[in-house]
Design a protein around this motif. Sequence first.
Motif, short mmCIF file in Angstrom:
data_model
loop_
_atom_site.label_atom_id
_atom_site.label_comp_id
_atom_site.label_asym_id
_atom_site.label_seq_id
_atom_site.Cartn_x
_atom_site.Cartn_y
_atom_site.Cartn_z
N PHE A 93 0.83 -0.84 -0.33
CA PHE A 93 0.18 0.31 0.40
C PHE A 93 0.78 1.00 -0.18
N LYS A 94 2.04 0.66 0.46
CA LYS A 94 2.94 2.40 0.46
C LYS A 94 3.54 2.55 -0.91
N GLY A 102 11.81 3.73 2.18
CA GLY A 102 12.64 4.23 3.27
C GLY A 102 11.71 5.46 3.81
N GLY A 103 10.50 5.69 3.04
CA GLY A 103 10.06 6.60 3.00
C GLY A 103 8.98 6.92 4.39
N SER A 104 8.73 7.95 5.95
CA SER A 104 7.25 7.32 6.53
C SER A 104 6.49 7.46 6.24
N TRP A 105 5.30 6.81 6.77
CA TRP A 105 4.15 7.18 6.80
C TRP A 105 3.94 6.82 8.29
N VAL A 164 17.61 5.37 7.03
CA VAL A 164 16.57 6.31 7.65
C VAL A 164 16.30 5.74 9.07
N PRO A 165 16.57 7.33 9.97
CA PRO A 165 16.44 6.72 10.98
C PRO A 165 14.87 6.81 11.93
N TRP A 166 14.56 6.12 10.80
CA TRP A 166 12.57 6.17 10.95
C TRP A 166 11.55 4.47 10.27
#
Length: 166
Positions: A93-94, A102-105, A164-166
């Motif tokens: 779904f992302k 690596g993008g934040s959701w 990434v750190p998230w």
Amino acid sequence: MLPAYVPNSAAAAVGGGIPIDCGRSWRDGKRILGDGKTIRGFCGGVACGCIVGLLQIMAQGYPAFSALPRMSILPVFLLATGALAGDMVKSFFKRRAGIERGGSWPFVDQYDFVAGAFLFLFIGDPAFAFSFLTLPVIITILIITPVLHRVVNIIGYKMGVKDVPW
């Protein structure tokens, strides 16, 4: 929940190689899951979650661990597999939402694996799920998961396992 908490980090650490989607795209032209979800990462993540669960099972006989739920290999396997399945569903779904690897959701990134683990547990071993997942346990898991998720991701980032750190 350790068998569900461990697989994502383990998959990132041991992953690489052939993507689960084999590089294929969905009908919208976007990758099904992306390069971050690999066969080796999935198998390694599930294996690490099961190893942690087996250690918990072995510890059940010691008085210091008497408060832990009595587990068997089935709920351990369901928690580990469900955690990574939940993460893969989120990745699907992302990609559809246009969020790159690596993008934040927010929110979804913190609870995808918990939802998958719970779902697999309720379907695969409902007796254990209903006896273990009481309302106080669920509330505790929902409160501590984002904190643990953030701390583990920061550690993974500093170790070079995550981009990434998230």
